[in-house]
Design an enzyme around this catalytic site. Structure first.
Site, mmCIF file in Angstrom:
data_model
loop_
_atom_site.group_PDB
_atom_site.id
_atom_site.type_symbol
_atom_site.label_atom_id
_atom_site.label_comp_id
_atom_site.label_asym_id
_atom_site.label_seq_id
_atom_site.Cartn_x
_atom_site.Cartn_y
_atom_site.Cartn_z
ATOM 1 N N ASP A 205 0.861 -1.170 0.000
ATOM 2 C CA ASP A 205 0.000 0.000 0.000
ATOM 3 C C ASP A 205 0.907 1.232 0.000
ATOM 4 O O ASP A 205 1.709 1.423 0.917
ATOM 5 C CB ASP A 205 -0.912 -0.013 1.234
ATOM 6 C CG ASP A 205 -1.963 1.089 1.174
ATOM 7 O OD1 ASP A 205 -1.679 2.143 0.566
ATOM 8 O OD2 ASP A 205 -3.053 0.906 1.748
ATOM 9 N N TYR A 230 -5.235 11.290 -3.508
ATOM 10 C CA TYR A 230 -5.651 12.556 -2.883
ATOM 11 C C TYR A 230 -4.694 13.036 -1.795
ATOM 12 O O TYR A 230 -4.891 14.087 -1.222
ATOM 13 C CB TYR A 230 -7.082 12.468 -2.329
ATOM 14 C CG TYR A 230 -7.358 11.344 -1.349
ATOM 15 C CD1 TYR A 230 -6.893 11.398 -0.049
ATOM 16 C CD2 TYR A 230 -8.113 10.245 -1.736
ATOM 17 C CE1 TYR A 230 -7.151 10.380 0.842
ATOM 18 C CE2 TYR A 230 -8.383 9.216 -0.854
ATOM 19 C CZ TYR A 230 -7.898 9.293 0.442
ATOM 20 O OH TYR A 230 -8.162 8.280 1.327
ATOM 21 N N LYS A 231 -3.665 12.240 -1.497
ATOM 22 C CA LYS A 231 -2.698 12.663 -0.480
ATOM 23 C C LYS A 231 -1.566 13.433 -1.173
ATOM 24 O O LYS A 231 -1.796 14.524 -1.677
ATOM 25 C CB LYS A 231 -2.223 11.445 0.303
ATOM 26 C CG LYS A 231 -3.368 10.852 1.140
ATOM 27 C CD LYS A 231 -3.029 9.547 1.836
ATOM 28 C CE LYS A 231 -4.231 9.087 2.653
ATOM 29 N NZ LYS A 231 -4.106 7.696 3.124
ATOM 30 N N ARG A 379 0.472 14.918 13.773
ATOM 31 C CA ARG A 379 1.133 14.580 12.500
ATOM 32 C C ARG A 379 1.380 15.857 11.702
ATOM 33 O O ARG A 379 0.491 16.696 11.551
ATOM 34 C CB ARG A 379 0.248 13.661 11.653
ATOM 35 C CG ARG A 379 -0.058 12.327 12.245
ATOM 36 C CD ARG A 379 -0.604 11.381 11.180
ATOM 37 N NE ARG A 379 -1.744 11.935 10.436
ATOM 38 C CZ ARG A 379 -2.305 11.324 9.405
ATOM 39 N NH1 ARG A 379 -1.828 10.171 8.966
ATOM 40 N NH2 ARG A 379 -3.346 11.868 8.795
HETATM 41 C C1 LIG Z 1 -5.262 7.024 3.453
HETATM 42 C C2 LIG Z 1 -5.134 5.543 3.454
HETATM 43 C C3 LIG Z 1 -6.171 4.741 2.964
HETATM 44 C C4 LIG Z 1 -7.467 5.360 2.529
HETATM 45 O O1 LIG Z 1 -8.324 4.469 1.902
HETATM 46 P P1 LIG Z 1 -9.661 5.010 1.251
HETATM 47 O O2 LIG Z 1 -10.252 3.844 0.614
HETATM 48 O O3 LIG Z 1 -9.272 6.109 0.306
HETATM 49 O O4 LIG Z 1 -10.508 5.596 2.334
HETATM 50 C C5 LIG Z 1 -5.962 3.377 2.922
HETATM 51 N N1 LIG Z 1 -4.815 2.824 3.346
HETATM 52 C C6 LIG Z 1 -3.793 3.578 3.826
HETATM 53 C C7 LIG Z 1 -2.544 2.931 4.281
HETATM 54 C C8 LIG Z 1 -3.936 4.957 3.907
HETATM 55 O O5 LIG Z 1 -2.961 5.704 4.406
#
Ligand SMILES: *Cc1c(COP(=O)(O)O)cnc(C)c1O
Length: 418
Positions: A205, A230-231, A379
């Site tokens: 991930d 989106y990050k 954070r």
């Molecule tokens: C931000 C994040 C998500 C977000 O998942 P969504 O399906 O977009 O809500 C998932 N896994 C990790 C490790 C994250 O940091």
């Protein structure tokens, strides 16, 4: 570095080869945005692009835009734009769905691939970290329960325990490269090699890695990867995520969300499912085009630089932040949670404090935006595309004043989103 003053920071900005990239973003004046790890800032072109997609492509083009505006191919075209940032090749990544959903697909595909290979005595263990982002753990639990074939999660408590947990009972290792809470970065190549040595597959991930740190999925010989746009990629709130499948796994790639967009001939409208042979197989159904179009605005900014340059500045910013906090805010009970060593650090810094939530709320009220995660962790995300060294200085000064004057409400109640 602890002896730097504000003028030194201004000088660092003067000499920063990436300084002009800040002009590519609309950031409200007076705000110091240290939360690009949660929701990236808005690319300057995004508002115009949104207007164009809504008014012209949708408003005038209507259904024709699936062809004429390239909507149908957009998940692949944008996947190709993202690919270099994560060490993937063309035709290996698609933008679609959410990270949670893509993780479900990737994990299901990995489990399926292992069950096919080990038909006589299939392995049933999925290894991950207890401190992984909750949705990752929940998705793995959900899939295991749904399969109802004895799949079990093996949750490790610290990154150091991973090596011992990856043994020959393990089907899949599912890891987040940079931990969302601590900013700890794992050794992608080393852990992938270890998993492969034990005949396990790895799902990475990259939610806090894509656009944040250099990633080379190909060099690491990774199997599957997912992540957010989106990050650090600045795609916009809730923008669709991505999924990557190593080319060697594509011929046998199977996931259960076999919707029509993953079909070899979606518009033949056949009653029989026939999987697309390419990365389209990772799609499910119709994608949100307004939101997806905006992902491109964020990705285009990365074309002006490279991840090595961004990493240099990211480490300089996080080093500066750590050293300023540790010299200017001594005696206030702050504890560094993020690894000090560069190889283990993502692009964020976390400090814990007994009143972490209240202190963060006070900071936000002063225009320094970070966020908070239990237990007590503040954070601070550092996006080298738009942050200045002087922002780091000003943010630490604001933090110092709040702590010196105890200018926070220790009783403040958390909002719905922290
Ligand atoms: C931000 C994040 C998500 C977000 O998942 P969504 O399906 O977009 O809500 C998932 N896994 C990790 C490790 C994250 O940091």
């Amino acid at each position: 570095m602890g002896t730097l003053n504000r003028d030194d920071c201004l000088q660092l900005d003067q000499n920063d080869p990436l300084a002009t990239l800040r002009n590519e973003f609309s950031i409200p004046s007076g705000l110091i945005y240290l939360d690009g790890n949660s929701l990236g800032a808005q690319p300057r072109t995004a508002a115009t692009r949104a207007q164009e997609v809504v008014a012209q492509e949708w408003g005038e083009g209507l259904i024709r835009s699936w062809n004429t505006a390239g909507w149908f191919d957009l998940p692949l075209r944008l996947g190709d734009k993202l690919a270099p940032l994560i060490g993937a090749g063309a035709g290996e990544v698609v933008i679609s769905d959410s990270t949670s959903i893509n993780l479900f697909k990737a994990l299901a595909a990995a489990v399926h691939s292992q069950a096919t290979r080990q038909a006589t005595s299939p392995r049933r263990i999925i290894v991950t970290e207890a401190s992984n982002f909750p949705t990752d753990v929940y998705i793995a639990q959900g899939l295991s329960t749904w399969l109802d074939r004895g799949y079990q999660l093996r949750l490790v408590n610290t990154p150091d325990e991973l090596a011992a947990a990856i043994d020959d009972d393990v089907a899949v290792v599912m890891l987040t490269h940079v931990n969302y809470r601590t900013g700890h970065m794992l050794d992608m190549a080393g852990l992938t090699e270890l998993a492969h040595a034990n005949q396990a597959l790895v799902v990475w991930d990259l939610a806090h890695s894509a656009g944040a740190v250099p990633v080379d999925l190909t060099a690491a010989n990774a199997d599957y990867a997912v992540g957010c746009t989106y990050k650090y990629l600045n795609g916009g709130p809730g923008a669709p995520a991505f999924i990557w499948v190593a080319p060697r796994h594509l011929p046998a790639f199977r996931h259960p969300l076999s919707g029509w967009w993953s079909h070899a001939q979606p518009f033949a409208m056949l009653p029989e499912y026939q999987r697309h042979s390419g990365i389209r197989a990772a799609l499910c159904g119709t994608q949100p085009m307004v939101s997806m179009a905006l992902v491109e605005c964020g990705l285009d900014i990365f074309a002006q630089t490279d991840m090595a340059a961004l990493r240099r500045k990211s480490l300089a910013l996080t080093d500066l932040f750590i050293s300023l906090v540790e010299t200017m805010c001594v005696g206030h009970g702050l504890q560094l949670v993020t690894p000090r060593c560069h190889e283990q650090r993502g692009s964020q810094v976390s400090f814990s404090h007994p009143h972490g939530y209240a202190v963060m709320r006070a900071l936000i009220e002063q225009g320094v935006i970070g966020d908070y995660r239990d237990p007590g962790i503040m954070r601070f995300g550092f996006t080298p595309l738009y942050l200045r060294y002087v922002d780091v200085w000003d943010a630490v000064l604001a933090l110092k004043r709040i702590l010196d004057e105890s200018a926070y409400d220790a009783q403040v109640q958390p909002e719905a989103v922290t």
